[in-house]
Design an enzyme around this catalytic site. Structure first.
Site, PDB file in Angstrom:
ATOM      1  N   LYS A 205       0.818  -1.228   0.000  1.00  0.00           N
ATOM      2  CA  LYS A 205       0.000   0.000   0.000  1.00  0.00           C
ATOM      3  C   LYS A 205       0.845   1.269   0.000  1.00  0.00           C
ATOM      4  O   LYS A 205       2.025   1.251   0.351  1.00  0.00           O
ATOM      5  CB  LYS A 205      -0.989  -0.049   1.160  1.00  0.00           C
ATOM      6  CG  LYS A 205      -2.069  -1.102   0.853  1.00  0.00           C
ATOM      7  CD  LYS A 205      -3.370  -0.878   1.501  1.00  0.00           C
ATOM      8  CE  LYS A 205      -4.372  -1.889   0.950  1.00  0.00           C
ATOM      9  NZ  LYS A 205      -5.363  -2.276   1.938  1.00  0.00           N
ATOM     10  N   ARG A 239      -3.798 -10.150   4.723  1.00  0.00           N
ATOM     11  CA  ARG A 239      -4.142 -10.163   3.288  1.00  0.00           C
ATOM     12  C   ARG A 239      -2.919  -9.672   2.521  1.00  0.00           C
ATOM     13  O   ARG A 239      -2.554  -8.499   2.632  1.00  0.00           O
ATOM     14  CB  ARG A 239      -5.352  -9.254   3.058  1.00  0.00           C
ATOM     15  CG  ARG A 239      -5.866  -9.251   1.636  1.00  0.00           C
ATOM     16  CD  ARG A 239      -7.085  -8.330   1.503  1.00  0.00           C
ATOM     17  NE  ARG A 239      -7.586  -8.342   0.159  1.00  0.00           N
ATOM     18  CZ  ARG A 239      -7.103  -7.597  -0.828  1.00  0.00           C
ATOM     19  NH1 ARG A 239      -6.102  -6.772  -0.611  1.00  0.00           N
ATOM     20  NH2 ARG A 239      -7.631  -7.678  -2.037  1.00  0.00           N
TER      21      ARG A 239
HETATM   22  N1  HH2 Z   1      -7.455  -3.782   0.436  1.00  0.00           N
HETATM   23  C1  HH2 Z   1      -7.712  -3.821  -0.893  1.00  0.00           C
HETATM   24  C2  HH2 Z   1      -8.771  -4.606  -1.374  1.00  0.00           C
HETATM   25  N2  HH2 Z   1      -9.536  -5.333  -0.544  1.00  0.00           N
HETATM   26  N3  HH2 Z   1     -10.072  -6.055   1.628  1.00  0.00           N
HETATM   27  C3  HH2 Z   1      -9.843  -6.018   2.942  1.00  0.00           C
HETATM   28  N4  HH2 Z   1     -10.601  -6.736   3.776  1.00  0.00           N
HETATM   29  N5  HH2 Z   1      -8.812  -5.267   3.478  1.00  0.00           N
HETATM   30  C4  HH2 Z   1      -8.003  -4.511   2.703  1.00  0.00           C
HETATM   31  O1  HH2 Z   1      -7.106  -3.827   3.249  1.00  0.00           O
HETATM   32  C5  HH2 Z   1      -8.231  -4.521   1.289  1.00  0.00           C
HETATM   33  C6  HH2 Z   1      -9.291  -5.314   0.779  1.00  0.00           C
HETATM   34  C7  HH2 Z   1      -6.868  -3.041  -1.841  1.00  0.00           C
HETATM   35  O2  HH2 Z   1      -5.764  -3.763  -2.238  1.00  0.00           O
HETATM   36  P1  HH2 Z   1      -5.580  -4.597  -3.603  1.00  0.00           P
HETATM   37  O3  HH2 Z   1      -6.546  -5.711  -3.742  1.00  0.00           O
HETATM   38  O4  HH2 Z   1      -4.155  -5.003  -3.624  1.00  0.00           O
HETATM   39  O5  HH2 Z   1      -5.766  -3.540  -4.748  1.00  0.00           O
HETATM   40  P2  HH2 Z   1      -7.013  -3.092  -5.646  1.00  0.00           P
HETATM   41  O6  HH2 Z   1      -8.125  -2.661  -4.754  1.00  0.00           O
HETATM   42  O7  HH2 Z   1      -6.448  -1.973  -6.480  1.00  0.00           O
HETATM   43  O8  HH2 Z   1      -7.435  -4.296  -6.461  1.00  0.00           O
END
Ligand code: HH2
Length: 264
Positions: A205, A239
């Site tokens: 992040k 995660r």
């Molecule tokens: N962060 C993201 C997406 N889903 N779900 C939970 N429970 N907690 C989190 O911190 C969280 C989440 C964002 O990260 P990422 O999937 O890597 O990226 P993107 O939203 O751009 O697909």
């Protein structure tokens, strides 16, 4: 929890796994690296992301879900849409991971009608497209997030979802400044004191980018450091994108705690 983003635009791995064959190969590799749960998502929720329709989201994740459901690994679906949740539940997924904490119309009732699916309730304000305009907290951020999560968990329980089905998540990077995210890690014990298992997502992040000066693709070491601190602060589920490295860090911590090398 290993992240499987079937999206063209996720902030750190967008476009890498947006074909289902590539996503499946990636998911398989995460399991081999030691992931205990796969979190499959079809919409980017990065700050400023353009929302996709429920139809498009489901079109992206359905083939991946159908395949991984046969692997005997718990499967979580990262979605905020009731229509997508309903289709995923029909396939028998284990967890609904909702960055909007079941606030979409009908989501709470849909999950309440189920008896065993886990739910992850994450703290966010506004929508991913607008959330970074909502980083002013009246009280301090940790107290505000703790109070909101406690209240949301109570509402979800009142709707008929048992406490044993609930995970809470502070929502790192969702309507928070870098300093606020850091405070949530430093004082994470105040959130684990809520008495629900915590899920935490620091992986790659932007706060880690600000701390290290590195782009998303080079944040694995920083992500592992944050994940280990989160685990030490009581997180039950991490995660992460970089599963192998995170598993190694956790093994070292456990060996230190045990004062022994694990038997193979
Ligand atoms: N962060 C993201 C997406 N889903 N779900 C939970 N429970 N907690 C989190 O911190 C969280 C989440 C964002 O990260 P990422 O999937 O890597 O990226 P993107 O939203 O751009 O697909």
């Amino acid at each position: 929890m290993g992240i499987v983003n079937v999206t063209p635009d996720s902030f750190s791995d967008g476009g890498h796994y947006d074909r289902s064959d590539a996503a499946l190969a990636h998911a398989r590799s995460l399991v081999e690296q030691g992931a205990d749960i796969l979190d499959v998502g079809g919409e980017s929720t990065r700050p400023g992301a353009t929302p996709v329709s429920a139809e498009e989201e489901w079109r992206r994740i359905e083939p991946v879900l159908r395949a991984v459901m046969g692997w005997n690994v718990p499967v979580s679906v990262d979605t905020r849409r009731t229509a997508v949740m309903a289709q995923a539940l029909a396939l028998g997924v284990d967890i609904i991971n909702d960055v909007q904490a079941l606030q979409d119309e009908g989501a709470l009732a849909l999950l309440a009608a189920q008896s065993r699916t886990g739910v992850c309730l994450m703290h966010m304000r506004g929508q991913p497209s607008s959330m970074q305009a909502h980083t002013t907290y009246e009280d301090d951020v940790v107290k505000a997030v703790a109070a909101w999560l406690a209240q949301r968990a109570q509402a979800v329980r009142s709707a008929g979802i048992g406490a044993e089905r609930i995970l809470l998540d502070p929502g790192i990077g969702f309507a928070k400044t870098a300093e606020q995210n850091l405070a949530l890690l430093k004082r994470q014990r105040e959130l684990s004191a809520l008495d629900y298992p915590l899920l935490v997502g620091w992986s790659r992040k932007s706060t880690l980018g600000l701390v290290t000066g590195r782009p998303a693709a080079e944040r694995a070491a920083a992500s592992v450091a944050a994940a280990l601190l989160a685990a030490q602060g009581g997180a039950a589920v991490l995660r992460v994108h970089d599963v192998a490295q995170t598993v190694d860090a956790l093994r070292v911590w456990r060996a230190v705690e045990a004062g022994a090398v694990p038997s193979t």
